[in-house]
Every structure is written in structure tokens, then in C-alpha cells.
Design a protein around this motif. Structure first.
Motif, PDB file in Angstrom:
ATOM      1  N   LYS A 131     -10.289  12.207   0.549  1.00 19.88           N
ATOM      2  CA  LYS A 131     -11.432  13.030   0.121  1.00 19.88           C
ATOM      3  C   LYS A 131     -11.561  13.046  -1.394  1.00 19.88           C
ATOM      4  O   LYS A 131     -12.673  13.002  -1.914  1.00 19.88           O
ATOM      5  CB  LYS A 131     -11.292  14.461   0.659  1.00 19.88           C
ATOM      6  N   ALA A 132     -10.424  13.082  -2.103  1.00 21.00           N
ATOM      7  CA  ALA A 132     -10.457  13.092  -3.568  1.00 21.00           C
ATOM      8  C   ALA A 132     -11.045  11.792  -4.114  1.00 21.00           C
ATOM      9  O   ALA A 132     -11.874  11.820  -5.027  1.00 21.00           O
ATOM     10  CB  ALA A 132      -9.050  13.322  -4.125  1.00 21.00           C
ATOM     11  N   ILE A 133     -10.635  10.665  -3.557  1.00 23.44           N
ATOM     12  CA  ILE A 133     -11.170   9.362  -3.989  1.00 23.44           C
ATOM     13  C   ILE A 133     -12.667   9.289  -3.708  1.00 23.44           C
ATOM     14  O   ILE A 133     -13.452   8.836  -4.544  1.00 23.44           O
ATOM     15  CB  ILE A 133     -10.419   8.202  -3.309  1.00 23.44           C
TER      16      ILE A 133
ATOM     17  N   MET B  49       0.836  -1.186   0.000  1.00 22.58           N
ATOM     18  CA  MET B  49       0.000   0.000   0.000  1.00 22.58           C
ATOM     19  C   MET B  49       0.873   1.239   0.000  1.00 22.58           C
ATOM     20  O   MET B  49       1.918   1.254   0.617  1.00 22.58           O
ATOM     21  CB  MET B  49      -0.857   0.012   1.267  1.00 22.58           C
ATOM     22  N   SER B  50       0.394   2.236  -0.655  1.00 18.11           N
ATOM     23  CA  SER B  50       1.159   3.475  -0.699  1.00 18.11           C
ATOM     24  C   SER B  50       0.629   4.456   0.337  1.00 18.11           C
ATOM     25  O   SER B  50      -0.429   4.273   0.911  1.00 18.11           O
ATOM     26  CB  SER B  50       1.053   4.079  -2.093  1.00 18.11           C
ATOM     27  N   TYR B  51       1.400   5.520   0.543  1.00 23.74           N
ATOM     28  CA  TYR B  51       1.023   6.576   1.481  1.00 23.74           C
ATOM     29  C   TYR B  51      -0.312   7.179   1.053  1.00 23.74           C
ATOM     30  O   TYR B  51      -0.585   7.320  -0.133  1.00 23.74           O
ATOM     31  CB  TYR B  51       2.099   7.660   1.506  1.00 23.74           C
ATOM     32  N   MET B  52      -1.132   7.538   2.034  1.00 22.83           N
ATOM     33  CA  MET B  52      -2.384   8.214   1.728  1.00 22.83           C
ATOM     34  C   MET B  52      -2.672   9.220   2.827  1.00 22.83           C
ATOM     35  O   MET B  52      -2.626   8.880   3.999  1.00 22.83           O
ATOM     36  CB  MET B  52      -3.556   7.244   1.622  1.00 22.83           C
ATOM     37  N   ASP B  53      -2.959  10.452   2.424  1.00 21.02           N
ATOM     38  CA  ASP B  53      -3.356  11.449   3.405  1.00 21.02           C
ATOM     39  C   ASP B  53      -4.845  11.739   3.262  1.00 21.02           C
ATOM     40  O   ASP B  53      -5.519  11.205   2.377  1.00 21.02           O
ATOM     41  CB  ASP B  53      -2.496  12.715   3.304  1.00 21.02           C
TER      42      ASP B  53
ATOM     43  N   ARG C 281      -2.673   2.184   9.421  1.00 12.77           N
ATOM     44  CA  ARG C 281      -3.424   3.423   9.181  1.00 12.77           C
ATOM     45  C   ARG C 281      -3.928   3.463   7.738  1.00 12.77           C
ATOM     46  O   ARG C 281      -5.107   3.729   7.488  1.00 12.77           O
ATOM     47  CB  ARG C 281      -2.526   4.638   9.454  1.00 12.77           C
ATOM     48  N   ILE C 282      -3.036   3.152   6.807  1.00 11.99           N
ATOM     49  CA  ILE C 282      -3.411   3.160   5.388  1.00 11.99           C
ATOM     50  C   ILE C 282      -4.492   2.111   5.117  1.00 11.99           C
ATOM     51  O   ILE C 282      -5.462   2.366   4.392  1.00 11.99           O
ATOM     52  CB  ILE C 282      -2.172   2.928   4.503  1.00 11.99           C
ATOM     53  N   GLU C 283      -4.349   0.953   5.714  1.00 10.92           N
ATOM     54  CA  GLU C 283      -5.358  -0.104   5.542  1.00 10.92           C
ATOM     55  C   GLU C 283      -6.723   0.353   6.064  1.00 10.92           C
ATOM     56  O   GLU C 283      -7.756   0.104   5.435  1.00 10.92           O
ATOM     57  CB  GLU C 283      -4.916  -1.374   6.268  1.00 10.92           C
TER      58      GLU C 283
END
Length: 135
Positions: free
Chosen positions: A10-12, A1-5, A67-69
Motif C-alpha cells: 500500500k505504501a509503494i 526479492m525481499s519480504y513484502m507485506d 507470493r512476493i513476485e
């Protein structure tokens, strides 16, 4: 998994017309918990020896992955709620009532998928209530 803020989240959500719901909040709360753990570890190792910092990186990575998961779980719940046309917590009671009407009170006749939807609705509602009690 890649980093996600949060902005990417919100964009997704917006790109796919997903709605934020209480079940989504369950996972976002979990993600925030991991984020707090990461910040705490970083703050507590700031003045430590490089070898200590290096050892703590393993925990930081583990919590960041979790957290990303949790964020992706939030997105997947929003996706499922859009697909099924109702929100697990906000609309769960109405869904169960409709099933009781459909099956004339005999919920054993509900399909396996419908039973899983009821189960998820109940579990998400319990998890959401726990969040409220822990705050």
C-alpha cells in the motif's frame, strides 16, 4: 526479492500514486493464494518432527518467493496502467472501441504495442472472471 507485506504494498502504491484496479487484484489474489498455501503447510507441520519441518521449509520459501513476485507484478501492472492512462479491465472496452474508431474497424493496422495492450486487457479480464468463479 525481499519480504513484502500488504502495508508495504500500500505504501509503494500511494508513494507512486498508483491506483488499485481489477488487474492489480488478479495478482493480489495470486499472492493471497500462495500465502494460504504457506499457512497451510505451517499448520500441518506444526507438530511434526524437525526433519519434516526442515524439508517443508523449501516449499515455504518457494511459495513465499512466488507470493512476493505476485505482489511486485501487481505493482508493475499499476505502474503500467498509470503510464498508459487507463485500466486494463475497467477501461479495456473503451480502449478497444477507440482503436476501432481510429483504424476504421481494421484492427490489423494497430501498432504492435496497441495489439499487446488489447491482448493484455483481454487476458486480465479472463483471469479476473476466473477469480470470481473460484470464490
Amino acid at each position: 526479492m525481499s519480504y513484502m507485506d500488504y502495508n508495504q504494498f500500500k505504501a509503494i502504491m500511494a508513494e507512486n500514486s498508483y491506483q488499485k484496479s481489477k488487474a492489480v487484484d488478479v495478482y493480489l489474489n495470486k499472492a493471497m493464494h500462495y500465502n494460504k498455501l504457506i499457512k497451510s503447510i505451517k499448520a500441518n507441520t506444526k507438530d511434526k518432527e524437525p526433519v519434516v519441518k526442515l524439508k517443508m521449509e523449501k516449499f515455504i520459501k518457494k511459495y513465499d518467493d512466488a507470493r512476493i513476485e505476485a505482489v511486485w507484478d501487481a505493482i508493475n501492472v499499476a505502474k503500467l496502467e498509470k503510464y498508459q492512462g487507463w485500466k486494463f479491465i475497467e477501461d479495456g472496452d473503451e480502449f478497444i472501441l477507440q482503436l476501432q474508431i481510429k483504424y476504421q474497424g481494421n484492427m490489423k493496422q494497430a501498432t504492435e504495442f496497441e495489439q499487446k495492450q488489447v491482448e493484455l486487457s483481454t487476458l486480465y479480464e479472463q483471469a479476473y472472471k476466473e477469480i470470481g468463479q473460484n470464490e
